[in-house]
Motif scaffolding. Structure first.
Motif, PDB file in Angstrom:
ATOM      1  N   LYS A   1       0.825  -0.692  -0.081  1.00 52.40           N
ATOM      2  CA  LYS A   1       0.010  -0.126   0.035  1.00 52.40           C
ATOM      3  C   LYS A   1       1.152   1.255  -0.124  1.00 52.40           C
ATOM      4  CE  LYS A   1      -3.186   2.289   3.206  1.00 52.40           C
ATOM      5  NZ  LYS A   1      -2.867   2.991   3.768  1.00 52.40           N
ATOM      6  N   CYS A   2       0.299   2.066  -0.954  1.00 45.26           N
ATOM      7  CA  CYS A   2       1.030   3.488  -1.365  1.00 45.26           C
ATOM      8  C   CYS A   2       0.114   4.405  -1.880  1.00 45.26           C
ATOM      9  CB  CYS A   2       2.129   3.154  -2.457  1.00 45.26           C
ATOM     10  SG  CYS A   2       3.286   3.524  -3.161  1.00 45.26           S
ATOM     11  N   TRP A   3       1.596   5.437   0.017  1.00 48.72           N
ATOM     12  CA  TRP A   3       0.836   7.444  -0.016  1.00 48.72           C
ATOM     13  C   TRP A   3       1.427   8.025  -0.125  1.00 48.72           C
ATOM     14  CZ3 TRP A   3       1.443   3.513   3.732  1.00 48.72           C
ATOM     15  CH2 TRP A   3       1.786   3.684   4.156  1.00 48.72           C
ATOM     16  N   PHE A   4       0.842   9.232   0.237  1.00 50.90           N
ATOM     17  CA  PHE A   4       2.766  10.145  -0.060  1.00 50.90           C
ATOM     18  C   PHE A   4       1.927  11.152   1.155  1.00 50.90           C
ATOM     19  CE2 PHE A   4       1.304  14.174  -2.025  1.00 50.90           C
ATOM     20  CZ  PHE A   4       0.438  13.857  -3.289  1.00 50.90           C
ATOM     21  N   GLU A   5       2.688  11.796   1.608  1.00 51.47           N
ATOM     22  CA  GLU A   5       2.495  13.824   2.387  1.00 51.47           C
ATOM     23  C   GLU A   5       2.739  14.200   2.179  1.00 51.47           C
ATOM     24  OE1 GLU A   5       3.812  12.487   6.818  1.00 51.47           O
ATOM     25  OE2 GLU A   5       2.476  10.889   7.044  1.00 51.47           O
ATOM     26  N   PRO A   6       2.531  15.504   1.296  1.00 50.75           N
ATOM     27  CA  PRO A   6       3.524  16.978   1.362  1.00 50.75           C
ATOM     28  C   PRO A   6       3.838  17.535   2.085  1.00 50.75           C
ATOM     29  CG  PRO A   6       1.066  16.766   1.150  1.00 50.75           C
ATOM     30  CD  PRO A   6       0.537  15.689   2.077  1.00 50.75           C
ATOM     31  N   MET A   7       5.057  17.746   1.290  1.00 49.87           N
ATOM     32  CA  MET A   7       5.782  18.731   1.812  1.00 49.87           C
ATOM     33  C   MET A   7       6.580  20.077   1.322  1.00 49.87           C
ATOM     34  SD  MET A   7       9.328  15.638   2.101  1.00 49.87           S
ATOM     35  CE  MET A   7       9.534  15.160   3.614  1.00 49.87           C
ATOM     36  N   GLN A   8       6.497  20.744   3.325  1.00 57.39           N
ATOM     37  CA  GLN A   8       6.489  22.074   2.251  1.00 57.39           C
ATOM     38  C   GLN A   8       7.478  22.689   3.580  1.00 57.39           C
ATOM     39  OE1 GLN A   8       2.407  23.002   2.751  1.00 57.39           O
ATOM     40  NE2 GLN A   8       3.131  24.896   4.897  1.00 57.39           N
ATOM     41  N   PRO A   9       7.551  23.516   3.662  1.00 55.31           N
ATOM     42  CA  PRO A   9       9.033  24.302   4.812  1.00 55.31           C
ATOM     43  C   PRO A   9       8.163  24.068   6.177  1.00 55.31           C
ATOM     44  CG  PRO A   9       9.340  25.138   2.949  1.00 55.31           C
ATOM     45  CD  PRO A   9       8.517  23.919   2.314  1.00 55.31           C
ATOM     46  N   GLY A  10       8.753  23.778   7.040  1.00 55.28           N
ATOM     47  CA  GLY A  10       8.234  23.725   8.035  1.00 55.28           C
ATOM     48  C   GLY A  10       7.505  21.745   8.745  1.00 55.28           C
ATOM     49  N   SER A  11       7.417  21.050   7.568  1.00 52.47           N
ATOM     50  CA  SER A  11       6.273  19.799   7.567  1.00 52.47           C
ATOM     51  C   SER A  11       7.113  18.973   8.889  1.00 52.47           C
ATOM     52  CB  SER A  11       5.445  19.682   6.234  1.00 52.47           C
ATOM     53  OG  SER A  11       6.261  19.676   5.682  1.00 52.47           O
ATOM     54  N   LEU A  12       6.764  18.131   9.214  1.00 53.77           N
ATOM     55  CA  LEU A  12       7.403  17.211  10.193  1.00 53.77           C
ATOM     56  C   LEU A  12       6.708  15.681   9.171  1.00 53.77           C
ATOM     57  CD1 LEU A  12       9.284  17.080  12.485  1.00 53.77           C
ATOM     58  CD2 LEU A  12       7.665  16.875  13.881  1.00 53.77           C
ATOM     59  N   HIS A  13       7.906  14.476   9.346  1.00 56.78           N
ATOM     60  CA  HIS A  13       6.986  13.800   9.322  1.00 56.78           C
ATOM     61  C   HIS A  13       7.794  12.568  10.257  1.00 56.78           C
ATOM     62  CE1 HIS A  13       5.693  15.816   5.537  1.00 56.78           C
ATOM     63  NE2 HIS A  13       6.981  16.566   5.624  1.00 56.78           N
ATOM     64  N   TYR A  14       6.780  11.384  10.200  1.00 57.92           N
ATOM     65  CA  TYR A  14       7.292  10.542  11.380  1.00 57.92           C
ATOM     66  C   TYR A  14       6.995   9.535  10.792  1.00 57.92           C
ATOM     67  CZ  TYR A  14       7.855   6.953  14.675  1.00 57.92           C
ATOM     68  OH  TYR A  14       8.595   5.600  15.793  1.00 57.92           O
ATOM     69  N   ILE A  15       7.913   8.334  10.268  1.00 57.67           N
ATOM     70  CA  ILE A  15       7.933   7.155   9.400  1.00 57.67           C
ATOM     71  C   ILE A  15       7.545   6.426  10.345  1.00 57.67           C
ATOM     72  CG2 ILE A  15       9.517   6.032   7.301  1.00 57.67           C
ATOM     73  CD1 ILE A  15      10.600   9.156   6.515  1.00 57.67           C
ATOM     74  N   PRO A  16       7.153   5.914  10.533  1.00 56.98           N
ATOM     75  CA  PRO A  16       7.057   4.343  11.696  1.00 56.98           C
ATOM     76  C   PRO A  16       8.040   3.207  11.420  1.00 56.98           C
ATOM     77  CG  PRO A  16       4.613   4.999  10.713  1.00 56.98           C
ATOM     78  CD  PRO A  16       6.045   5.961  10.228  1.00 56.98           C
TER      79      PRO A  16
END
Ligand code: S6P
Ligand code: ZN
Length: 247
Positions: free
Chosen positions: A176-191
Motif C-alpha cells: 500500500k502506497c501513499w504520500f505526505e506533501p512536504m513544505q518548509p516546516g512540515s514534520l514527518h514521522y516514518i514508523p
C-alpha cells in the motif's frame, strides 16, 4: 589549534559535493556571529564557524565541531559523510527507463549529508542528515531518492522539510502506497516497517532533514526488486500519485 586544523581538512575534503551551487549559495548568511578565540584566529583565520571556544560577556562557551546551517540544513565540521546520486546511478529507478537513458548521466538527482558520530550499526545511537533533492523530472516522474526500508524493519525515522516543495512517498510491506506533501516546516514521522522516498515537485532544491537510529541500516534490495507500487507523476502540472497499472 590541532583540532581546528583537522576540522578544516574535513571541510575541504569532498570536492565532488557541490556545495557552492546547491547549498552555500542558498543560505546567504553567516551561520552564527561567533567570535573566535584569539588563539583560533591566529592559527586558522577562516575558523570562525568552527571556533572551539567563544567568549561571551558572561562566560566562555565550548562549541563542538559540527554546525548545521539552519536555513538550508547544510552540515559542516566533524563526522560528516557525503554522497550523491546522478541520473547515471539511477538505472531502472524511474518508470520511463528509456527517457532516463537519454538524459545526461552526470545530472545530480540528489545529495545526502549524514552526521555519524558513532559507527554505522551501533545499537542505541542516532544519525542526523540532510537530503538535497534537485528539481527535475524523468518522463513526467519527479526526481526522487531510491527509497528504502530500514534493514532493521522496526526502526522509525523523522523527516522535516527545510526548503522547497515535495512529497514523502511511503509504502507498507503489503504494498500500500501513499504520500505526505512536504513544505518548509512540515514534520514527518516514518514508523517502522514503512519504505520511504523523497520526491521534489517544485522548481528549487528540496532540502529535508532526517534523524534515524544508527542501527537502522538500509534495505535497498527489496525496492530494487519490487519497486514502489505507485509513482509520483506530473499530471497536467499537478503532482499525482499514480498506482501501478493505472497509468
Ligand atoms: C536514511 C534516511 C535518508 C536517506 C536519503 C537518501 O535512513 O532515510 O538519509 O538515506 O534521503 O535516500 P536513499 O533512499 O537513497 O537512501
Ligand atoms: Zn531511512
Amino acid at each position: 589549534p590541532h583540532r581546528l586544523r583537522r576540522l578544516h581538512r574535513a571541510h575541504d575534503r569532498a570536492p565532488d559535493f557541490d556545495r557552492g551551487r546547491h547549498w552555500a549559495g542558498c543560505a546567504g548568511v553567516d551561520l552564527i556571529p561567533l567570535v573566535a578565540s584569539a588563539e583560533a584566529k591566529s592559527s586558522a583565520p577562516k575558523a570562525q564557524y568552527y571556533a572551539e571556544t567563544v567568549q561571551t560577556k558572561e562566560k566562555k562557551l565550548t562549541m563542538n565541531g559540527t554546525m548545521v546551517d539552519l536555513l538550508s540544513g547544510y552540515l559542516r565540521g566533524d563526522n560528516i559523510s557525503e554522497s550523491k546520486r546522478t541520473l547515471g546511478d539511477l538505472k531502472n529507478v524511474f518508470q520511463d527507463e528509456a527517457a532516463r537513458a537519454q538524459m545526461n548521466p552526470a545530472t545530480i538527482v540528489y545529495e545526502v549529508q549524514s552526521h555519524m558520530a558513532v559507527k554505522d550499526g551501533t545499537p542505541g545511537g542516532l544519525f542526523f542528515g540532510t537530503s538535497n533533492v534537485m528539481p527535475g523530472q524523468v518522463g513526467g516522474e519527479y526526481f526522487m531518492t531510491k527509497g528504502h526500508y530500514h534493514a532493521r524493519r522496526e526502526c522509525g525515522e523523522y523527516y522535516w522539510c527545510i526548503q522547497g516543495m515535495g512529497a514523502l512517498i511511503l509504502m507498507d510491506e503489503s504494498g500500500k502506497c501513499w504520500f505526505e506533501p512536504m513544505q518548509p516546516g512540515s514534520l514527518h514521522y516514518i514508523p517502522g516497517y514503512i519504505a520511504h522516498r523523497l520526491a521534489n515537485t517544485g522548481d528549487t532544491p528540496l532540502r529535508v532533514g532526517a534523524c534515524w537510529p544508527s542501527d537502522a541500516g538500509h534495505d535497498y534490495a527489496s525496492i530494487a526488486e519490487h519497486g514502489f507500487t505507485a509513482r509520483l507523476m506530473n499530471v497536467g502540472g499537478v503532482p499525482t500519485l499514480v498506482q501501478e497499472g493505472q497509468a
